[in-house]
Design an enzyme around this catalytic site. Structure first.
Site, PDB file in Angstrom:
ATOM      1  N   GLU A 247      -7.269 -27.304 -50.956  1.00 55.68           N
ATOM      2  CA  GLU A 247      -7.302 -27.961 -49.640  1.00 55.68           C
ATOM      3  C   GLU A 247      -8.549 -28.846 -49.429  1.00 55.68           C
ATOM      4  O   GLU A 247      -8.431 -29.752 -48.588  1.00 55.68           O
ATOM      5  CB  GLU A 247      -7.204 -26.904 -48.536  1.00 55.68           C
ATOM      6  CG  GLU A 247      -5.867 -26.221 -48.439  1.00 55.68           C
ATOM      7  CD  GLU A 247      -5.603 -25.227 -49.565  1.00 55.68           C
ATOM      8  OE1 GLU A 247      -4.441 -25.075 -49.947  1.00 55.68           O
ATOM      9  OE2 GLU A 247      -6.575 -24.639 -50.073  1.00 55.68           O
TER      10      GLU A 247
ATOM     11  N   ASP B 156       0.850  -1.193   0.000  1.00 59.85           N
ATOM     12  CA  ASP B 156       0.000   0.000   0.000  1.00 59.85           C
ATOM     13  C   ASP B 156       0.888   1.246   0.000  1.00 59.85           C
ATOM     14  O   ASP B 156       2.120   1.159   0.113  1.00 59.85           O
ATOM     15  CB  ASP B 156      -0.876  -0.041   1.272  1.00 59.85           C
ATOM     16  CG  ASP B 156      -2.025   0.961   1.240  1.00 59.85           C
ATOM     17  OD1 ASP B 156      -2.252   1.586   0.184  1.00 59.85           O
ATOM     18  OD2 ASP B 156      -2.692   1.112   2.278  1.00 59.85           O
TER      19      ASP B 156
ATOM     20  N   ASP C 145      -9.530   3.659  -1.409  1.00 57.74           N
ATOM     21  CA  ASP C 145     -10.208   4.069  -0.169  1.00 57.74           C
ATOM     22  C   ASP C 145     -11.556   4.715  -0.469  1.00 57.74           C
ATOM     23  O   ASP C 145     -11.726   5.948  -0.379  1.00 57.74           O
ATOM     24  CB  ASP C 145      -9.314   5.027   0.618  1.00 57.74           C
ATOM     25  CG  ASP C 145      -7.991   4.374   1.007  1.00 57.74           C
ATOM     26  OD1 ASP C 145      -7.932   3.125   1.015  1.00 57.74           O
ATOM     27  OD2 ASP C 145      -7.022   5.107   1.283  1.00 57.74           O
TER      28      ASP C 145
ATOM     29  N   ASP D 124      -3.971 -24.354 -57.171  1.00 63.66           N
ATOM     30  CA  ASP D 124      -4.109 -23.602 -55.921  1.00 63.66           C
ATOM     31  C   ASP D 124      -5.481 -23.906 -55.330  1.00 63.66           C
ATOM     32  O   ASP D 124      -6.341 -24.521 -55.961  1.00 63.66           O
ATOM     33  CB  ASP D 124      -3.948 -22.114 -56.239  1.00 63.66           C
ATOM     34  CG  ASP D 124      -3.753 -21.252 -54.998  1.00 63.66           C
ATOM     35  OD1 ASP D 124      -3.587 -21.809 -53.893  1.00 63.66           O
ATOM     36  OD2 ASP D 124      -3.764 -20.014 -55.144  1.00 63.66           O
TER      37      ASP D 124
END
Length: 1611
Positions: A1228, A479, A578, A1225
């Site tokens: 995938e 603190d 505080d 190309d």
């Protein structure tokens, strides 16, 4: 004459005149001798007339009027509103960019505060794809910069395309940061105001895209979203009350996030600067940073969502720590219990109340007269035993420490901590750097430790260790570390200087720099307090964390702090300070918690029931309700106020009952909360989460700050006002929330782990766990649990805490051994339950082990009763197994329980495969097997981007699944190669292939060990024994197929670009390359040449003349390659697109299984609909939806498809355009929609979203993300029907051979095929390129690693794309770093794009490549015939030298040519083994020829057709024995089915370089056929080989004439 007498007035005036004169002289001297690089305030300049922009009031940037507005060349325009600047900057102010190095020179304009710096440097780094850094500083003098512990350690580089673009504005200087969406979005625009950079005043403004601004701290923000109506927030750490004002508080956070719009796209802005500053937010919307020191060091963080920005910020500053489990329990504290007896009363009454409660604190009242490292031996006499008292009930104890150290003595003797501090000189000092600065804090007169001093850190660690031995405790609370001081500056006051009284003071509390802290000229090791004030708490945290580690060892413990700076969350938590017991502070705590989650400190909370003032029972009840959901849940109050721990209100009070109820809910949910902290620690996620982070598409959530979430699934709706009900903000329904209730809502689709609560976490963790399941509208839900012991430090970095018992797995039976192998049945150990209800365990399996040869074996694990999918890839295996045990280099052992296979190398007795470990699993959709490894040296597995060639085995996991995904760290990319090579301690090598084509992952462990997980098929392993790395590759390619021998011309340089506008651009490029005489063999065309991106078409508008251009280029010896994607457009008028029409006729496209539908599985890729104009200003998904045509995907497994594909290629060649090679190309296969159009995949959802999902890119989206539905059906050549789920990873493989066959049959020549998606054996027919890389230095290294990995996959032709002028010169300085060299780009960056100098350098380095092409072609031949590597890691040649095992920054061509490239900007190259600095200018890299080798070469020309007409020569590098040998393969370079071998013997006139001796030498080149002495050449002319550095001094360089004999040999 009477003497003159002056009046009193006259005397006074004369004295004043003298003083003014002295000051004037001093100012003249100061101006004359001022600091270099600064401009002194010259006042008004009558020659400068303000250029006032006509802008909205909200865009005015304040010029700070003090009756000098026009004198400062600013614009004066008074308004009725006082909060809008009347005096604002004109266009005269700022800097201009004066050169490409971004040197900035101040434009002529009056100074604001004096000491303007004339010349600045601007430096920008594209640190990652989502993070941009730019820094502006003094060009001539170093200035203070934050010495940040975490940021300094970063070495990040982009792992994908940049998500942003930086634009520099020349005059006045400014910059714009754009998000690279379509259309681009402007995020950060500093042209709204000028750059101001003086010694003590730095300013930068930026216009933002929206008003949704969050962050900036630390302050009390009454709302989470900022008010942009001219609010100024000072930032400078300060001990002050958080009472709702705009003043600065404990932390320093010049950081904000901005939500752009309902897309969720967001970005963050962080200024790394610790000086006092202020931030103004204005209606433009715009933000202005004004700081009074340091540098302007900005980070721009790009995210797709607000959460993603937090992820990026915590990557930068450090991920949050994971707190110990007990610290998530409820905690009690107060300042001034008065005595330990009173503390125990509080503990006991809350225990008796049955309140879940884990931690008790004591504040500074436990100390002796508030001195740290002491305790009050009267009122707290038994404090040393208090921790044990707490531990007996499963609870913890935490103490407070302040930094300030009293100068007074202890009651009963010396203050030893003080004395040890004096001895170590640990204090912050006065400006002299020697005298400790005195202040005053709680104990009275104090000194302040300097935590930036290593001596202080050591002292602090030692003092905490000593105190812990005296007073045991479990964690530390620090603190008063802003740093707080009760006198201004120090007891002696502060000097009148520019640090204590700067020319500009931000709007900090009290308007005084040293108010309630130290003098700004106080000295720390890091610098003046002026610069490091806001780092005091940060440095104290770093020191306290070191102490915590020293004291608590392997226990995690924790630190939490009041003062903080970005990065503190890596080590510490924080509380909001505080506060007061009032209804405002209970509200304002929520924005504070939300902000600190943005700041990377998720362990955050406010003092429950308020610190100051007495709390009413209603307020404390409501605060305990909401506080039960603070991550840090602590009730804490101040000295002199009524007790407010829940039991203080009475055991039957509403406070106690509601506290117990909601704390029980908290404790029930702690497994969920702990998992959130784990995810914050690992992924940077928020714990307490703003509603808008989850629901950003709903603009109503953007300003919500009275509700918050735990993670993604729990919404907390507290009551924050007295006596009211809550109205839900979205659905506007009334919720009845009486005094004992708040609103808690679970989000549909979430699963929350829970545990039965108890009075402490110690006991609750002993109870059973459960799940709360909240189904979504689709009746689905998911969730996660992280679980460990809750206390151990480093648990996430060490071994997993959840692991299999020793006997988990299968048990053997019916083992049969024969000379050719072993067969064994195995049964699942039924003692253990099934792990996955959605994936049926297969309890009975068979294992077949085959001794294929003396150096190879196979083991296959399968279901003998139900056939499962097996990979339809043909392998060339031995016709008969090796039955002679003496000829086998291995032996195999079977472990019975658990089942496992051990393969042992006989020669060394090393176990090189050992799967006799628990965890073996074989279920329908989850197969797992682990093996111990013989060493840490493992290479291979792909296709994913690896940062190094050798794998890091520290629990890294890689997903393998073919995907249209640019290379990025741990992102699965285009191909799948489940093969690795391992080294053994004996320096032998072996290789292992798992022939499985399902989605999978591999995990490395430091044991060392390896775990495979796949989601289908069988486990079919093949091992080759080497024993050298090169023999491993040879044996592997003997099995999967030798690499194709490419055409000679394909080894030449190649140019390609995605984005040629028309054929004229290609023609101009060809013309310019010829004019520059740059060697150049191949020109490509990407999809631009097609009509609407459709295969087998030609754009008749923009590329009509391309066929004629191709014919012209081919006539000049050039070659042409064009691209083909697999997807075929399906929306054309019948008869207008033969490719689709004939495909339908021949039934070549992938369809649904007949039981689901007879329709094609439609996707969308590049082809556009007919008759549309694409609006590129729309976002990508909208473009796909509106403009992309339906596309069908050919099933290349079918023989009819291969025939159809070949017909289309041949028809295109014969009728439209000639070509020499094909580039395939997007195979995938890639799709721009997920699964199918409409994204509704038919069939079994467990195929689309399997029970186990490997860690793939976008894994939460399922396997069909950016590809086809997994339920799609394909048909093998055998007629077997298979699911795309099983053969997805083979699509590119199946595409390759039909393309290769079509090329050969069409052209009648060898040519070359280049494919993006690959699988083992793809190299038989094609080469590969490493995909869509980007321009960054790290890509150079990663290209080497990628090529070496592809070599293990045995694809001998690999392309690395070359990008960007900033990096291109070094790449072009490495002409031989790839064996298939292509420059492919989106912006123009071919060698002739940047002027003569670059073109000349390109020509020079490519001439070296072309000179060495005979050697490279010979290596290709040896790869094709023998399986040798072409690009070769050093360990393949020098495996006995273990230093080479880690080398991936150098590589070899074959055995003889070492390439040492420059891979970093401005770095010298170090030679491995013998460390020397080698000169590496921009135009060169280092090439070394290995002694003992002969390299054939040939004089280069503009392309290979002409270079092949030149004489061949030899580079001869003799070894120490004076011997060298080599080989040459030569043929016509493109013939099919036969090779022409030139038998050459060379007599040369040679020079021994470096020796000055000339002699004759005859070299016989060793060939595959016998050579005759009659085939000698006539000596050629003498030539010295240039551009080569030789490792051996005795080097022979010779030139031979052309061969005059050749013989023909069949393949």
């Amino acid at each position: 004459m009477r003497k003159r007498h002056f009046t009193g007035l006259e005397v006074s005036l004369m004295v004043l005149f003298a003083l003014v004169l002295v000051v004037a002289v001093a100012m003249i001297v100061l101006v004359a001798t001022g600091e270099p690089g600064t401009i002194k305030d010259s006042g008004s300049d009558p020659d400068i007339v303000p250029e006032c922009p006509n802008i909205p009031e909200g865009e005015r940037v304040d010029c700070f009027p003090d009756q000098k507005c026009l004198e400062r060349a600013c614009c004066w325009s008074p308004l009725n509103e006082t909060n809008v600047p009347w005096c604002f900057f004109s266009k005269n102010h700022g800097y201009s960019v004066v050169n490409i190095e971004a040197k900035l020179t101040r434009m002529d304009a009056p100074s604001l505060f004096g000491a303007d710096i004339k010349e600045l440097t601007f430096y920008a780094e594209m640190q990652t794809e989502n993070r941009l850094r730019f820094k502006i500083t003094d060009a001539s003098k170093a200035r203070f910069e934050v010495p940040h512990e975490h940021v300094q350690s970063l070495s990040d580089t982009p792992n994908g395309p940049l998500k942003y673009r930086l634009e520099l504005i020349q005059k006045p200087f400014g910059l714009k940061v754009w998000r690279t969406t379509s259309p681009e979005k402007l995020l950060f625009d500093t042209t709204i105001g000028p750059l101001v950079f003086a010694d003590q005043y730095l300013q930068l403004s930026a216009k933002l895209p929206s008003h949704n601004i969050y962050g900036i701290g630390e302050h009390v923000h009454q709302t989470f979203r900022h008010d942009t109506n001219w609010r100024t927030w000072p930032i400078f750490t300060r001990d002050a009350f958080p009472n709702g004002g705009t003043h600065n508080l404990y932390g320093h956070y010049p950081y904000f996030t901005c939500l752009e719009d309902t897309s969720g796209q967001s970005f963050g802005v962080f200024l790394m600067n610790s000086n006092a500053m202020e931030v103004t937010i204005q209606p433009a919307p715009a933000v202005t940073f004004r700081t009074i020191g340091g540098v302007l060091d900005f980070y721009i963080l790009i995210g797709e969502t607000p959460e993603a920005v937090v992820d990026e910020f915590t990557k930068l500053i450090g991920r949050p720590f994971i707190p110990p489990y007990w610290s998530l329990g409820f905690q009690l504290s107060r300042w001034d219990y008065g005595s330990l007896e009173e503390v125990k009363k509080v503990v006991e009454r809350n225990r008796q109340a049955g309140l879940p409660y884990d931690v008790q604190y004591t504040d500074i009242d436990y100390m002796e007269n508030k001195k740290i490292f002491t305790y009050d031996m009267d009122k707290f006499a038994e404090l040393p035993q208090f921790a044990d008292y707490m531990h007996d009930k499963g609870q913890k104890y935490i103490v407070i420490l302040d930094p300030a150290v009293s100068t007074g003595q202890r009651i009963n003797g010396p203050y030893e901590a003080l004395e040890r501090g004096h001895a170590a000189k640990v204090w912050v000092t006065e400006p002299d750097g020697v005298t400790p600065l005195l202040g005053e804090v709680w104990p009275g007169e104090t000194l302040f430790p300097d935590y930036t001093n290593q001596a202080c850190i050591d002292w602090w660690v030692d003092e905490i260790s000593r105190f812990h031995k005296e007073v045991k405790h479990d964690a530390l609370w620090i603190d008063m570390n802003e740093v707080a001081n009760f006198v201004k500056g120090g007891i002696k006051g502060c000097a009148d200087n520019k640090l204590n009284y700067p020319p500009f003071t931000p709007r900090i509390l009290d308007d005084l720099m040293y108010s309630k802290t130290l003098c700004m000229d106080a000295k720390h090791k890091w610098g003046d307090h002026y610069d490091v004030h806001s780092l005091y708490g940060y440095s104290m945290v770093l020191a306290t964390d070191k102490a915590s580690k020293a004291v608590f060892g392997k226990s995690r413990s924790m630190v939490f702090t009041r003062s903080s700076f970005p990065g503190v969350g890596k080590y510490s938590g924080h509380w909001l300070g505080d506060n007061g017991a009032n209804w405002n502070d209970i509200k304002w705590a929520i924005p504070g918690m939300l902000e600190f989650n943005l700041f990377g400190i998720p362990y955050i909370g406010a003092d429950i029931c308020g610190f100051f003032d007495d709390s009413t029972e209603e307020l404390c009840t409501r605060w305990m309700q909401v506080g039960a959901f603070y991550p840090f849940s602590r009730n804490h109050n101040a000295q002199g106020y009524a007790d407010q721990d829940p039991a203080a209100y009475g055991f039957d009070s509403l406070v106690v009952n509601t506290s117990r109820h909601y704390l029980n809910i908290r404790y029930t949910l702690l497994p969920y909360l702990y998992t959130l902290f784990y995810k914050a620690h690992v992924n940077g996620e928020t714990v307490v989460r703003p509603v808008m982070h989850e629901f950003y598409s709903d603009s109503e959530t953007w300003a919500v700050h009275k509700q918050f979430m735990w993670g993604a699934h729990l919404l907390i709706t507290p009551v924050l006002d007295p006596g009211i009900k809550i109205t839900d903000r979205k659905a506007t329904i009334n919720m009845h929330l009486p005094a004992d209730k708040i609103g808690l809502h679970l989000r549909g689709g979430g699963i929350l782990p829970v545990q039965r609560p108890d009075i402490t976490t110690t006991y609750s963790r002993l109870h059973p766990m459960g799940l709360i399941v909240a189904l979504d509208d689709n009746k689905a839900a998911s969730g996660e649990l992280f679980w460990d012991d809750g206390d151990s430090r480093g648990i996430l970095e060490d071994n997993p805490q959840c692991y299999y018992p020793e006997n988990h797995g299968y048990i053997t039976s019916n083992k049969v051994e024969t000379p050719s192998g072993i067969t064994v049945d195995i049964d699942r150990n039924s003692e253990f339950p099934s792990q996955r209800s959605r994936s049926r365990d297969i309890s009975k399996l068979r294992v077949d082990i085959t001794y294929m040869s003396g150096r190879s074996l196979r083991w296959k694990i399968f279901d003998p009763y139900n056939a499962r999918y097996e990979v339809p890839v043909h392998l060339d295996l031995p016709a008969t197994p090796e039955t002679d045990e003496t000829k086998r280099e291995y032996r195999v052992q079977i472990n019975d329980k658990p089942f496992g296979i051990q393969v042992i190398r006989k020669e060394t007795n090393e176990i090189i495969w050992d799967s006799a470990v628990p965890g073996f699993t074989f279920s329908d959709q989850f197969l797992q097997i682990s093996t111990r490894l013989p060493s840490d040296y493992v290479y291979g597995f792909g296709e994913t981007e690896h940062p190094t060639y050798k794998h890091d085995l520290n629990f890294h996991k890689y997903g393998l699944f073919a995907k249209d995904q640019p290379p990025g760290y741990k992102l699965n990319s285009y191909g799948v190669h489940p093969f690795y090579m391992g080294l053994e301690k004996s320096k032998s090598a072996h290789g292992v292939l798992l022939l499985n084509s399902n989605a999978m992952d591999v995990t490395f462990q430091p044991t060392p060990a390896l775990t495979y997980r796949t989601i289908g098929g069988i486990l079919d392993f093949y091992m080759v024994m080497g024993p050298t790395p090169e023999e491993v590759v040879q044996q592997y390619t003997e099995m999967i197929g030798r690499p194709v021998l490419p055409a000679y011309w394909s080894l030449g340089f190649q140019l390609c670009r995605y984005g040629y506008a028309n054929d004229t651009e290609i023609a101009d490029l060809y013309r310019d390359m010829k004019a520059a005489k740059i060697p150049y063999d191949v020109q490509y065309a990407d999809i631009d040449y097609m009509e609407r991106q459709m295969d087998f078409t030609l754009d008749q508008v923009n590329f009509k003349e391309l066929p004629a251009l191709v014919d012209q280029m081919r006539a000049d010896g050039m070659r042409f390659i064009f691209i083909l994607d697999p997807a075929i457009a399906g929306n054309e008028t019948k008869g207008s697109y033969p490719a689709f029409d004939t495909g339908i006729e021949k039934d070549v496209f992938i369809k649904w299984p007949p039981e689901l539908s007879n329709d094609i599985v439609w996707g969308k890729v590049w082809p556009d609909y007919p008759n549309v104009t694409v609006d590129n200003s729309l976002d990508w998904d909208t473009q796909v939806e509106l403009f992309r045509a339906f596309a069908a995907f050919p099933d290349f497994f079918k023989t009819s498809t291969a025939e159809w594909w070949g017909e289309q290629i041949k028809d295109y060649y014969n009728n439209i355009m000639k070509f020499d090679g094909l580039w395939i190309d997007m195979n995938e296969p890639a799709s721009f929609v997920h699964g199918t159009v409409g994204e509704n995949c038919l069939g079994n959802d467990d195929l689309e979203n399997p029970p186990y999902m490997p860690p793939l890119e976008s894994q939460l989206r399922g396997l069909n993300h950016k590809t086809l539905c997994m339920n799609s059906e394909q048909i093998l050549a055998s007629g077997t029907r298979v699911k795309h789920y099983d053969v997805h990873n083979l699509y590119g493989w199946s595409h390759t051979k039909p393309t290769y066959d079509a090329l050969l049959s069409t052209t009648g020549k060898r040519g070359v095929v280049i494919t993006r998606s690959t699988y083992p054996s793809s190299g038989r027919w094609a080469g590969h390129w490493l995909g869509d890389n980007y321009s960054a230095w790290d890509q150079l290294l990663k290209s080497i690693v990628g090529m070496c990995l592809v070599v293990l996959g045995k694809i001998s032709i690999t392309i690395v794309l070359i990008f960007s002028i900033h990096y291109c010169s070094k790449v072009w300085g490495q002409p031989v770093n790839v064996w298939y060299l292509r420059n492919n780009y989106q912006i123009q960056q071919d060698p002739v794009a940047w002027g003569t100098g670059f073109a000349n350098m390109s020509r020079d380095v490519l001439n070296i490549r072309y000179t060495l092409l005979p050697y490279l072609y010979t290596l290709m031949y040896e790869a094709h015939v023998h399986g040798n590597t072409v690009v070769r890691p050093l360990l393949h040649e020098f495996v006995t030298d273990e230093k080479t095992w880690d080398i991936d920054r150098q590589f070899l061509w074959g055995p003889a040519l070492l390439i040492t490239p420059v891979l970093e900007m401005g770095k010298a190259v170090e030679v491995q083994g013998r460390f020397v600095d080698m000169d590496a200018p921009l135009t060169k890299i280092n090439l070394h020829v290995r002694a003992g080798h002969i390299l054939p070469w040939q004089k280069p020309e503009s392309n290979t057709q002409y270079s092949r007409l030149n004489p061949l020569g030899l580079i001869v590098a003799l070894n120490d024995e004076g011997v060298a040998n080599g080989s040459l393969f030569w043929d016509d370079g493109e013939g099919i089915g036969e090779f022409h071998l030139c038998v050459c013997v060379c007599v040369c006139v040679c020079v021994c370089l470096g020796m000055g001796i000339m002699r004759n030498l005859m070299v016989l080149i060793s060939l595959d056929v016998s050579s005759s002495i009659n085939d000698l050449f006539n000596p050629g002319s003498l030539e010295i080989c240039e551009n080569m550095t030789f490792l051996q001094s005795d080097i022979i360089c010779c030139t031979a004439l052309r061969c005059f004999q050749s013989e023909v040999f069949s393949e």
